[in-house]
Write an enzyme that holds these catalytic residues in place. Structure first.
Site, PDB file in Angstrom:
ATOM      1  N   HIS A  97       0.822  -1.208   0.000  1.00  0.00           N
ATOM      2  CA  HIS A  97       0.000   0.000   0.000  1.00  0.00           C
ATOM      3  C   HIS A  97       0.861   1.265   0.000  1.00  0.00           C
ATOM      4  O   HIS A  97       0.674   2.156  -0.833  1.00  0.00           O
ATOM      5  CB  HIS A  97      -0.907  -0.029   1.229  1.00  0.00           C
ATOM      6  CG  HIS A  97      -1.845   1.123   1.342  1.00  0.00           C
ATOM      7  ND1 HIS A  97      -2.897   1.314   0.475  1.00  0.00           N
ATOM      8  CD2 HIS A  97      -1.905   2.150   2.232  1.00  0.00           C
ATOM      9  CE1 HIS A  97      -3.573   2.403   0.818  1.00  0.00           C
ATOM     10  NE2 HIS A  97      -2.987   2.937   1.878  1.00  0.00           N
ATOM     11  N   PHE A  98       1.795   1.352   0.933  1.00  0.00           N
ATOM     12  CA  PHE A  98       2.695   2.504   0.993  1.00  0.00           C
ATOM     13  C   PHE A  98       3.891   2.241   0.081  1.00  0.00           C
ATOM     14  O   PHE A  98       5.024   2.048   0.537  1.00  0.00           O
ATOM     15  CB  PHE A  98       3.148   2.753   2.431  1.00  0.00           C
ATOM     16  CG  PHE A  98       2.133   3.473   3.272  1.00  0.00           C
ATOM     17  CD1 PHE A  98       2.137   4.858   3.362  1.00  0.00           C
ATOM     18  CD2 PHE A  98       1.171   2.774   3.977  1.00  0.00           C
ATOM     19  CE1 PHE A  98       1.198   5.535   4.141  1.00  0.00           C
ATOM     20  CE2 PHE A  98       0.230   3.431   4.762  1.00  0.00           C
ATOM     21  CZ  PHE A  98       0.248   4.820   4.845  1.00  0.00           C
TER      22      PHE A  98
END
Length: 317
Positions: free
Chosen positions: A292-293
């Site tokens: 996600h990051f």
């Protein structure tokens, strides 16, 4: 574009970065980040700024539960050629976090406050980097001011139902009746979930700074944060309802678009990246071996995609 197919693109982009760096010296201060506060919409908004102010502007919109700090490594790379503005939304980072009784925590309101900040900074043309919560804020800005958007960069910034991972089924139960499902909010705000937003799906755990999620956990533990984040999580349903309108806007306006997506993200899955092609056939879509990051582990690769994309579509003067 799959993992195996992005090698040539990244190699070419890396060569572009190297040639850009050799194009001639820039003042040493252009890549220096400065830190500011502005009073807009009745709330104090913190923002990071870097790069020459006469260069094209990229506005970096952060996600949950992070802040503009998440762009600390990307900003210096882009700021040698572009003007960067990275605000903290109210309730996040260094911006004020008034209680919901004093500030309505909706995505409409976050977008309004961000819009007023950009107007206060006299920015009437910009590109948007949208990530996580930054996507619904950015799309509202785009619909409100289509003439201002020069280009769109989406890094796990979802605007398609196809991009919603399995956890969103439980969150939908929370949207229907928050009081009946406090366990959904508990899980959403838990220390375990906060860490896993960074580390889930990564093949390079050594690239993740644990200070990132421990700081986020500490911020989520502050008085008033549960109420703020509960309001925003409940309001997220308005974003999903707006997806068809946002997709229609993309089809109509066809902004130059770069999608650089952590394909192992369990929250906004890879189908959310490839879905852009239906509305924007000319979009650059890159699936990265990241979570996600994605910037936590793919900062250089994402920068190497952004620089030639911006040079083609929004050249510096």
């Amino acid at each position: 574009m799959t993992y195996g197919k992005i090698g040539a693109a990244l190699a070419g982009a890396a060569a572009f970065v190297a040639s850009a760096a050799m194009a001639g010296p820039l003042p040493s201060t252009t890549a220096t980040t400065t830190y500011h506060r502005a009073q807009v919409d009745g709330v104090g908004v913190f923002y990071r700024e870097a790069g020459p102010k006469d260069a094209p502007t990229i506005v970096l919109l952060h996600g949950f539960p992070s802040s503009s700090r998440g762009y600390d490594k990307l900003i210096p790379v882009l700021a040698t050629r572009y003007h960067l503005i990275a605000p903290d939304f109210p309730g996040f980072g260094q911006s004020d976090a008034p209680p919901p009784s004093a500030y309505a925590y909706t995505f409409d309101h976050l977008a309004q406050t961000t819009d007023l900040l950009l107007e206060a900074l006299h920015l009437d043309r910009y590109s948007l980097y949208i990530f996580d919560y930054g996507a619904p804020v950015g799309m509202r800005l785009a619909l409100a001011h289509p003439e201002r958007l020069q280009a769109l960069i989406s890094q796990n910034g979802n605007v398609y139902r196809e991009g919603l991972g399995a956890k969103w089924a439980r969150i939908a139960e929370y949207w229907a009746d928050p009081s009946a499902h406090p366990e959904v909010l508990d899980a959403f705000l838990s220390p375990e979930a906060t860490e896993q937003r960074h580390t889930a799906g990564t093949s390079h755990p050594e690239r993740y700074d644990p200070d990132t999620w421990t700081d986020e956990i500490a911020r989520l533990s502050r008085p008033g944060q549960r109420e703020i984040q509960a309001a925003l999580l409940h309001d997220y349903r308005t974003n999903v309802a707006a997806y068809p309108a946002w997709q229609a806007w993309l089809r109509q306006h066809r902004p130059p678009t770069l999608v650089a997506w952590g394909a192992n993200d369990p929250s906004f899955v890879a189908a959310g990246a490839t879905a852009f092609r239906a509305d924007l056939p000319d979009a650059e879509v890159h699936l990265l071996d990241a979570g996600h990051f994605a910037l936590d582990e793919k900062n250089d690769e994402i920068a190497a995609l952004i620089l030639p994309f911006m040079a083609e579509h929004v050249p510096s003067p």
